[in-house]
Every structure is written in structure tokens, then in C-alpha cells.
Design a protein around this motif. Sequence first.
Motif, PDB file in Angstrom:
ATOM      1  N   ASP A   6      -8.851 -24.142  -9.415  1.00 54.92           N
ATOM      2  CA  ASP A   6      -9.813 -25.248  -9.491  1.00 54.92           C
ATOM      3  C   ASP A   6      -9.178 -26.492 -10.119  1.00 54.92           C
ATOM      4  O   ASP A   6      -9.439 -27.621  -9.682  1.00 54.92           O
ATOM      5  CB  ASP A   6     -11.053 -24.821 -10.286  1.00 54.92           C
ATOM      6  N   VAL A   7      -8.345 -26.279 -11.125  1.00 56.31           N
ATOM      7  CA  VAL A   7      -7.692 -27.442 -11.743  1.00 56.31           C
ATOM      8  C   VAL A   7      -6.787 -28.136 -10.722  1.00 56.31           C
ATOM      9  O   VAL A   7      -6.794 -29.363 -10.612  1.00 56.31           O
ATOM     10  CB  VAL A   7      -6.884 -27.021 -12.997  1.00 56.31           C
ATOM     11  N   VAL A  63      -7.415 -32.018  -9.748  1.00 58.16           N
ATOM     12  CA  VAL A  63      -6.413 -33.075  -9.927  1.00 58.16           C
ATOM     13  C   VAL A  63      -6.052 -33.705  -8.567  1.00 58.16           C
ATOM     14  O   VAL A  63      -5.800 -34.906  -8.472  1.00 58.16           O
ATOM     15  CB  VAL A  63      -5.171 -32.530 -10.665  1.00 58.16           C
ATOM     16  N   LEU A  64      -6.062 -32.894  -7.529  1.00 64.11           N
ATOM     17  CA  LEU A  64      -5.851 -33.431  -6.188  1.00 64.11           C
ATOM     18  C   LEU A  64      -6.895 -34.513  -5.885  1.00 64.11           C
ATOM     19  O   LEU A  64      -6.559 -35.607  -5.403  1.00 64.11           O
ATOM     20  CB  LEU A  64      -5.967 -32.305  -5.145  1.00 64.11           C
ATOM     21  N   GLU A  97      -8.547 -36.183  -7.946  1.00 61.36           N
ATOM     22  CA  GLU A  97      -8.499 -37.262  -8.911  1.00 61.36           C
ATOM     23  C   GLU A  97      -7.303 -38.185  -8.657  1.00 61.36           C
ATOM     24  O   GLU A  97      -7.429 -39.390  -8.631  1.00 61.36           O
ATOM     25  CB  GLU A  97      -8.383 -36.649 -10.310  1.00 61.36           C
ATOM     26  N   TRP A  98      -6.123 -37.621  -8.396  1.00 62.53           N
ATOM     27  CA  TRP A  98      -4.890 -38.381  -8.293  1.00 62.53           C
ATOM     28  C   TRP A  98      -4.394 -38.514  -6.863  1.00 62.53           C
ATOM     29  O   TRP A  98      -3.352 -39.127  -6.625  1.00 62.53           O
ATOM     30  CB  TRP A  98      -3.798 -37.729  -9.143  1.00 62.53           C
ATOM     31  N   SER A  99      -5.106 -37.896  -5.930  1.00 62.26           N
ATOM     32  CA  SER A  99      -4.670 -37.922  -4.548  1.00 62.26           C
ATOM     33  C   SER A  99      -3.276 -37.319  -4.409  1.00 62.26           C
ATOM     34  O   SER A  99      -2.484 -37.727  -3.574  1.00 62.26           O
ATOM     35  CB  SER A  99      -4.677 -39.366  -4.012  1.00 62.26           C
ATOM     36  N   GLN A 100      -2.987 -36.351  -5.291  1.00 60.59           N
ATOM     37  CA  GLN A 100      -1.684 -35.682  -5.261  1.00 60.59           C
ATOM     38  C   GLN A 100      -1.935 -34.177  -5.111  1.00 60.59           C
ATOM     39  O   GLN A 100      -2.454 -33.549  -6.028  1.00 60.59           O
ATOM     40  CB  GLN A 100      -0.903 -35.960  -6.547  1.00 60.59           C
ATOM     41  N   PRO A 101      -1.599 -33.600  -3.959  1.00 55.76           N
ATOM     42  CA  PRO A 101      -1.808 -32.163  -3.784  1.00 55.76           C
ATOM     43  C   PRO A 101      -0.904 -31.355  -4.717  1.00 55.76           C
ATOM     44  O   PRO A 101       0.244 -31.718  -4.948  1.00 55.76           O
ATOM     45  CB  PRO A 101      -1.411 -31.925  -2.320  1.00 55.76           C
ATOM     46  N   LEU A 102      -1.446 -30.288  -5.248  1.00 55.79           N
ATOM     47  CA  LEU A 102      -0.702 -29.404  -6.150  1.00 55.79           C
ATOM     48  C   LEU A 102      -0.848 -27.990  -5.625  1.00 55.79           C
ATOM     49  O   LEU A 102      -1.815 -27.667  -4.947  1.00 55.79           O
ATOM     50  CB  LEU A 102      -1.296 -29.457  -7.569  1.00 55.79           C
TER      51      LEU A 102
END
Lengths: 342, 681
Positions: B137-138, B142-143, B145-150
Motif C-alpha cells: 500500500d505504501v 507514493v506512486l 503522490e509522486w507519480s513515481q512507480p515503486l
Amino acid sequence: MKEALLELREKALEELKSLRSAEELELFRVKYLGRKGLLSEYMAQLSTLPPDEKRVVGKLANEIKVELTRGLEEACRGVLQYAPAKVSPVIDVSLPGHIPPRGRTHPLVQTIQEIKEIFGRMGFQVVSGPEVELEYFNFEALNIPPDHPSRDDFDTFYVSDDVLLRSQTSTVQIRVMQKQKPPIRIIAPGKVFRPDTVDARHSFMFHQIEGLMVGGSTAGEGVNFGHLKGVLSLFIKTYFGPDTRMRLRPSFFPFTEPSAEVEISCSLCKGKGCSVCGGSGWLEILGAGMVHPNVFKAVGYDPEQYTGFAFGMGVERIAMLKYGIDDIRLFFENDVRFLAQF
Amino acid sequence: MKVTYNWLKEYCDFKLSPEGLAEVLTGAGFVVAGMRATPDGDHVLEIEVTSNRPDCLGVIGIAREMAALTRNPLKPPPLRYNAGKKAVEVKVTVEEPELCPRYTARVLRGVKIGPSPAWLQQRLEAVGLRPINNVVDVTNYVLMEWSQPLHAFDLDRLEGKEIIVRRALSGERLVTIDGAKLDLNPEVLVIADTSRPVALAGVMGGRDTEVHEGTCNVLLESARFGPATVRRMARRFGLKTESSYRFERGVDIEGVDLASRRATALILELAGGEAAKDSVDVRTVVGARHAVPLRLSRLNAVLGTNLEEEAVRDTLCRLGFEIKGGKRGVLEVAVPSFRGDVAQEIDLIEETARVHGYNNIPTNTGLPIHVSPIGRQERVEERVRGLLAGCGFFEAVTYSIVEGNETGRAGLFPGGSPLRIRNPIRAGEDCLRQTLLGNLLQAKRHNQDYGTPRVRLYELSKVYLPEEGQKLPMEKTCLGILYEEDLTVIKGQAGKDPFYALKGLMEGLLSALGAKGDIRWEGLANPFFTRERSCKVNLGGEPLAILGEVSEEIVKAYDLRDTPCLAEINFDLLVEKADMTSTFQRLPLYPPIDRDVAIVVDEGVTWAEVESCVREAGAKFLEKVEFFDLYRGKQVPPGKKSVAFRIHFRTPDRTLTGEEADRAQGLIIESLSKALGAVLR
């Protein structure tokens, strides 16, 4: 003699009232007004009178002649009104007339014609370009490099690796600028193709009108964003009505910058919000923007020297809004019951 | 892209209602297409983000826009966390640096997997994501929120504790988190451990190494993968994920690490454990901030505005740009790494205009006068459309793409193999038409089926003729006409024969356009038409048109109840030969002498032969010859026909005498008798 004339007048007027047919009218004319009629007889005797009397009586005789002639004309009109009933039967004027056949120009073409005319008055010339086009004109020259995500927005039919059915009329901008130096004012209507599944809102073939205006960047002949707004607002008020409001919001097209989506106040609900405008009170009708410097470079214009704007609109969408048509497929079925409505 | 109102307000404290927020965003180019309230009192906004703004596919990006639009400060979340003492002890190798310019890995040990807190679950659900467990979920949070896939791997399931970014080998397989079994090949970029692929780079992780209930140690991946690569893979496997969507549009090279830090801090907060004291960062692209000069004079010239330098500077700073001084009237603007879309001056001009508000730019209607000529084609089109409408024809617009078997029949232009579309939407409907006739017959058929038994249609459109050695086909504009009489008129009725009606229309058209050139009517063999009642027309030696009655075969093929007449005309040639200029001719001062003549000739003799014989007889004073009747019947022997016509004699300088006309007429009859065996009736 004066008395005799007055008596004649009295008698004649009385007789006039009783005339009922063309023959009776003719008899009356001969009797009183004919060359050998009663009035002529009196006129002939005028020369025997002393000058004073001659003048008075002559005048009277003339007055009576005019009066009787008029009376006869009136009686003619009265009599002839009844007369046809006897001659031939009255036609039934309520029967339908023979309407000459009348076809129509297709509503999409009518829409293009109206738009063309408005821009024509603003000095825009109509041009056209090929529908089967090199990929270069549809994408590269319009600042849409290969593998660019925005190519998704212009899904395209391909004929070969580098030949396609144009997905936008913007191709014509490039073709015109390659051949011609500014100042340029053109509009280019035409067919475009995109592989969309056909439904009430989508068609794999539809029509667009592209517009382009380019001028020198120096004061006085420069074309700026304010001109873009000016030309489009004049068009919108002419085409959709003087009370129509226009607004622009930023958007993204690779070949223009700044780019704008142009909306007009919904004519149906007057901006209050309805089903046609999705409750927003505004309708998107065209995309526009200042020509991107990369596009100028592609056609060999110096972007420092020239500025310009371009716009594009969907003809089907505009016709559907204007006429309240709810299914785009109707345009291509060519049912004359549909075509005859425009 | 979905964001929630409260989430956004955490990072930029604007004073707007959810509706007000939607209006401001829409006005700045982020169209809010929908909005709904959530059960916990928040609002979800569905925002359309244009393809040039991948930085706004996250809450932070939108918050930054709001900071500029409402002139409030941007308050990004903290990125610090307390690292432990242990090192990462993970090896990362990037074999394809072109396709993966940056790869970072962080390691968290001793995490406790469990459900996320309610606030986190609610936010994920609000933006359309399913809560899984706190660590996953985190990464998703963050994806968004930051438009950065993790991606989080279970570190203990990575063989050799190693990450290799490489092309897949032929024959390798991967089972993804959602259970799909994928066959891989060297076109595919994968994340692998020492023994096998464990994730499809930038698209989706593998099932074997996903974080699960028993996971204790986590490897957190944050990377940038090439847009084209991810795009191809997502398409190939039909996997469109939040992750692939963002990589396709491009992620911020600096954001890769920021998002990783933010996620690490959140995992520590929500799942406990200890972060490694260092991290792995394999990077081949140095994100130097490039500077773009912005000339105030240019900005105002393009926009038609009078903006002050201070206002421009303020707007750009709030959007995250840095101004490095520059000369008077020129701003040296440093572009932040997340604004990959800004490369030149015009991009900065747009940014300024966007925040200033397009609707605040003054409208200028003061254009210089410019006269636009009306083209020849336009004028001819207008006249033809007017004429046809007046004759009862409806204009049709039909599809240029037709079925293969439609093109087997050639119209005016020779058929040959048509241009085909590689990716048609309906199998079989893949040919570009070479004639309009088939489309017109289909339109006729449609009308027949919907209660209009007889129609008159035309279409003015293009056909596409492939040309040897040319990439583009020849596009010819054709005028197709479908003609039928009214229901009340019977075929063969004197003077109402539909063939002659259509031929007459054609002649009317030519005369209305003042078409210049010798016009010849000849027989035609074309399967669209009956042999007996069809012809082709040549204008100045070039094929101009074909026309005639539709053949029985075609009537059957299109399932028609009537037999219409069709014509196809080379409109380009018509435009070329049209001459619509008018010249005045003095009206004749003296009357003509008209003579009606009826002759009996063999069936085989054509009117064209009669007419030219009359013209070439050498008769003086001949002005005009007009056909008016053709008769076969009692008074005419079999195999013969009677042709009647009127001859006008006139001379411009005096009234002709009857004797003069007699002599001329005699000459004509003699010539007809000699040349055609005509007998006066």
C-alpha cells in the motif's frame, strides 16, 4: 342643352346599375360612348352654340364622358367577377400545386460551406490536401516524433510503414507552408480517418476544418494569441449567434504552443447546464494554439521572423450541436428523410 | 488521474471549495471530468492530464500547480527517515543502461506485514486502488503522490540477493502478480535475480517474489525505465498499469530517489523494521538543470500582452523554475528535472500564459484587410451543387473505405488492385475505393429498405488510384450520380426515358460550366451497366464520364427493386475545362427561317451522323440544327426509322427570303440522301 345633357347623365347612370352581362355592357358603351353614340351627338352640336355657352356645355359633356367611362369600367369589373362561373368551372385552389423537385446539399457540406464563408470574409482562403498522406506530414512535421505518447491521441489507419490515412487536417498546414511564404490565411476542410469503432458518437471517417494564419513577427503584422482569440470569437459569434460566449483553457497539442481548447456557452441551456453540455454550461468546439516553432522549422520558416496561429474543428460535432443530431451515423446513411431536413 | 481534495490540501493550503478547486484546475488545463464525495468526507476529483505533463500524474504535481495558481506555498511531505546500521548488502547490475537510466534499491529488514491503517486504505480506495498490505500500500500511495512507480520485492526470495536489469532470454517465463503467465523474449526488459526474471520492468512484478504475509525483509525498487520500452511491453502483453502509464510518459530522474525515501519513511512508520544505512543507486544519466532564456519582449509579442517581468518571474518560480538573473528583459530560467516538457522559450511562454489565464489575454480583432480569392474548384462545385439540388438530387457522403469485393468493379477509372489498409476495424473492410458507384448503390438500397423506393443521389468525393512507383495514390475527385424517375413516370415513355434524362443532365452540366472541348459519346462495356443503354463521354479526347442504366447483375447484387441509372464523372477534368466567364453577343436583328424536316433512314444510322451530315452539307445561312423526334411505326418500313429535326437559317445583315432557305434546305436533303440513303418523309 345643358339640361338635356344632365338628363342624359341621370338616365345613363341609372342604366349602368342594371347591366349584368358582357353583351349589355357593350350595348351601353355603343349607345352612350360610341363614335355615333348620344354623347358624340351632343359634342357635334357644340359648334352651333355661342362661345360662352360652348365653353360651359363642352366642359360638362367632357365631365359626363369621363364619369360614364369610369362607371362602365367599374361595371365591367363587377360583371366579369360573376362571369367565369358561366364560362368554365371554378378550379379547386386548395389542390396541391406541382412542386418542382428540390434536392439538398449534404448537411456536413452545408456546415463546411457556412464556416468557409465566414472565414472567407475574414480573408481566409480555402485549400485542400491529400487524404492518403505520408507519415511525415501527419506526425513528424507536426512535431510528433515516433514513439511519442501523443501519437496515442491520433490513432491512425496505416497503408504501409510510412503511408497512412491522415488522422487530422493539420497536414495541410505543412503542405501549404512548404509552398508559400507568409502572410498566410487558409482554411482546409476535409475528411480524416481514425480507427474508432462506429457508434452513435464515433465514426472511423469524419470531417475537420483546419485554419492557419501566419504573419511577420514585427509590430503591425505580427500574429499573436490575442488575434487567435479575436478571429475565433468573430467566427463563433457569427456562426452560433451574437450572444454566444467563448472561453479558452490550456490544452496540449504537439504542433501548437500555447495550445487551447475552445469552449462556447451552451446554446440550449444558455450556460445553465443541461444534458447536451454535460451540466457544465460549456461545449468544447475546437482546438487551437500558436504554431509551434518546431513546425515552422520543419517547413523552413524562421520562427524568430514569423508567428501564427492554427485551429481545428470537427464538422460532425458542430453540425450535431447546431441541429441537435444525436447519432453521427445518420450523416453517412444518406437516408433522404434525413437529408431533406436541412 | 484521481486525487482527493484533502490529500491535495496537505501540500498546498488553498482556500477553495472542492467545486472551486475543480474550476481553477480546469481553467489551467487540468480538466476535472468528475467529482464525488467519499464516505469519510473527502472528495475525489477525476483529472484529465495531457500527455505532456507526466509530473502531474501525482498529488505533488497538482499541488505545485495549485501553489502557482492560488499563490500559496507548496508544502511537500518530509523525506527523512532514521537509517539503521546495517548496509544494503544487495548487488544491482544494469545491463541495459539505455533502457534503464537509473535504478535505486533500498532495503528494509524486520518489517511486520499487516493491514494498512484506515486513512491509508481509504485514500487508496478513493483513487481506485485496492489495499493489499502495509508495504504494498505504501508503494502505491507514493506512486499516486509522486507519480513515481515503486516495487517492493521479498528480499529473501531474490536468489543471490542480486538484481539484474537485462533483456529476457528466449524461452524464459514470468508469472505476474495477477497470475498471467508470460512467455518472454529479448525484446522484453526484465528485472531478474541470479536465476530468473522476477518482474516485467516498469509494468508489473512477479508472483514468486511479491511481498506476502510472511515477508520479513524488503527490497524497495525505484527506477526509471525508457518510455518506448515500457510502452511496447505494456502493449505486447496487454498490461496497462498505473506504473506502465507513468513510465510511458516519463518519470522524473530526480524523483526516483525522492519517492524511494518517502516510501521508506512511510514503511518504517507503518510496518516497523529497520532501513539499511545506505542504498544502491545505479545511474547513467546526470540530470543537469538546463537553462532556457526567456525574452520578455518575445513573450508579449507571442501573447499580445503587456506582462511585467516581476509577474512572469513570480509565476515561474512558483511552478518550480529557478531564475538565474540574466540581462535586462531576459530571464535565464533553470528548468527543474520534473519538467521534461519544457525545452524552449515557447514552453515558458505557455507556462506564463496558462497561469496568467488565457481568458485574461486581451482579444484583438484588428486584423489587416486581406482578400482571399475563391478558387476555380470551389466555384465549379458551387454551381454543380446548385444545379443538382435544383434537379431534385440529394447529396450523399459515404465512406471512402469499402469492402474488398466492392472494388472488383471498376467505374470511370480502371480498377486494378486497390490500396489496402493494414489495420482495418472490420475484417474485409480494408480497401480505399476506386469508384463512387458502389457507395451510391448502397445508399439507394438503404433508402429502398427504409420506405423511399425512388431516389436521386449524388456524391462529390475522392477515389484513390494507386500509382506505380508512387508512395501516394492519385486522388481524383469524382462526381457520382444516381438517377431515377419519379414513381409516376414509366420507363420508355416518350421523352421520359431515364437514360436520356441522365444524359440530358450531363449535357446541362457541361453547358452550365461552359466546358470547352470536343464532346464525344461512345458505346461502353462496363459490368455496372447494360451494354445497350450505357455510354462513355470524352471531352477534348480525355475520358470525362461513364453513364447508363444499371445492369441486371448489379441490380441483383445490390438487391434493388428498380433499375436506376448511374453516372461517374471525372470532376477534376470538368474543373479544368470549365469556363464560367460570360461574354456578350449582340442579339440578331433579323428573324430566322425555320424548316422542319423528317427523313427515313436505316436503324443503324445515328443522330450524330445525321447532324454532322447536315452541318457539312455546305448549306449557306445554317445557324442551328435541333433534333425533335424519333419515330418507328406504321408509316415507316421495318428496319428503318424516322428522324425529325428543325433547321434554323439566318443571316445577320438582312431578312432571308424563302427561296434562299429552300435552296439551302435542298442542298441538305440531297446530301443526306447521298451520304445516308435518307428519304424525305
